[in-house]
Design a protein around this motif. Sequence first.
Motif, PDB file in Angstrom:
ATOM      1  N   UNK A 161       0.777  -1.096   0.172  1.00 53.32           N
ATOM      2  CA  UNK A 161      -0.059   0.060  -0.093  1.00 53.32           C
ATOM      3  C   UNK A 161       0.970   1.347  -0.189  1.00 53.32           C
ATOM      4  N   UNK A 162       1.975   1.325   0.876  1.00 47.80           N
ATOM      5  CA  UNK A 162       2.922   2.283   0.772  1.00 47.80           C
ATOM      6  C   UNK A 162       3.266   2.575  -0.367  1.00 47.80           C
ATOM      7  N   UNK A 163       4.202   1.561  -1.102  1.00 43.53           N
ATOM      8  CA  UNK A 163       4.430   1.720  -2.426  1.00 43.53           C
ATOM      9  C   UNK A 163       3.635   2.109  -3.691  1.00 43.53           C
ATOM     10  N   UNK A 164       2.017   1.814  -3.351  1.00 48.04           N
ATOM     11  CA  UNK A 164       1.341   2.324  -4.326  1.00 48.04           C
ATOM     12  C   UNK A 164       0.616   3.581  -4.204  1.00 48.04           C
ATOM     13  N   UNK A 165       0.926   4.005  -2.939  1.00 49.57           N
ATOM     14  CA  UNK A 165       0.582   5.446  -2.565  1.00 49.57           C
ATOM     15  C   UNK A 165       1.637   6.357  -2.744  1.00 49.57           C
TER      16      UNK A 165
END
Length: 554
Positions: A413-417
């Motif tokens: 999620x952190x990467x995708x955000x």
Amino acid sequence: MASVPLVLGPMLRYTDETCAAIWVETAADAEVSVHAGDREWRSRTFAVHGHHYALVEIDDLAPGSVLPYEVRVNGGTVWPEADSSLPAPVIATRNPRERLRMAWGSCRTSVNHDAAGNRSHGVDAMRTFALALSEDAALRPDLIMLLGDQVYADVTTKPMQDFIRSRRDISEPPGKELKDYEEYAHLYRLAWSDDANRWLLSTVPSAMIFDDHDVRDDWNASLDWKKQMEATSWWRGRIVAGLASYWVYQHLGNLSPAERAEDEIWQRIAAHTGSDEPDLSDALDAFAGRVDREPRTYRFSYRRDFGDIRLVVVDSRAARDLTPTARALVDSTEWEWLDQQLQGDLRHLLVVTSLPFLLPIGLHHVESWDEAISQGAWGRVAARIGERLRQMLDLEHWAAWQNSFQSLARILTEIADGGRGTAPDSLVVLSGDVHFSYIAEVDRSRGGRIVQAVCSPVRNPLPIAMRWFSVVMSYGLARPVGAAVARSAKVPNPPFDWTTVKGPWFDNNLSVLRDTPGGLELTWHKGVVENGDERHPRIDEVSRVVIGPRSSSG
């Protein structure tokens, strides 16, 4: 056997823009050479428990070159075979200006490709792809990624059982299962000696990672499982042989030249200066035993970069922490490495883990509930029942390791955000194991797309009686009912929701991933027998999906 110098291979393994590696098994101590154009590369064999192997390192190649080659053992040509009807094998290096094309799948049994074999196990999707490639070179992928269960050490075929009977009493433990290195060597030979598949692996670079059946069903499912195995008379020999043979037949070829140079076993080969071949039997057995006892001392996971596409291959079997108070699918040492590889500033991030990260939602909740009660959420009696269910129903995917699942979900999620650099267009988890295929996607309205793709099996279909369970767990009431069951055991909610957008389907499949201007295109392919021609199936597309940027339709 000495009259046939080449026992198995050649297999084209790690290949990049300027180098390649070719692996072979020979019948005896020998010098192996590879010839392409006007150049030649040589390597001496090394021995393991009476078997002989060589990895020939090919260097200084031109990017984007396609070189037909031949293999010689002690000066005599052994590949390609003189009577082969298949095209000449080639060493094809990566062209950095061309888009990635990768075939991938998991779970393949080794039975005959006749009517009886196709009736019992379906048409071999990898062999079907090999035959199609032999007729159309435009289908050639840059890599074939095999995601686990390349061999079945615990569910053996009649030819394998015949070999076991020829050397020991099959009524004694471990019975029809594999016992030692000699039996593993024979199993790999059965798996990779079919003419079409052998040709495919000689001309397309391959990368691999193990799953449970490469060793045994539910391998490292829990500490209770491991204690049960260690209480047997045969497990110690089995795990040592399984890991030692895995290093030889699968892992060695995964390594880049730099990684090989740092590998403790390869260093023994490189340092050998005698006139005879080095014998690694004792060193490999000691290594395998140590890796099983102390998984933090070695890493089977690895990374490959194809321009702005990163492929991270995760060991989700040998690197587990089974301590009940610190259960982890990936132990702390391995996790630190994995965390470093999972970054943004890429166009696509591909995470390969043999076990699906995102199961059909109902099954996810069942597995997380089972882990909780197995760990004592409902008391000791329920814990014993939970452990039995875990082993009986294979409830041991990422969902059954909630600490690891939650941690990986947060990182993705952190990467995708955009929290670790520019968000990739897509983060795709590629998995196998479950014997059905599907696509699931995390419900997001912004940032990079998070997708789970599964291709399983290549050749080992799920029994029809079990297919209904997979369908039920993918749709309908499975979500609310499963969530309620998980909450009853105080399982934390997943940090996001996801939906099965295609599937499940149950054909034997090989998937092909293509980088296109519109995004990552994923197709699944099966073999279809026509007019009774069992050995020459037609390739047929089962499903197709395009994972485009957030602004595009998928």
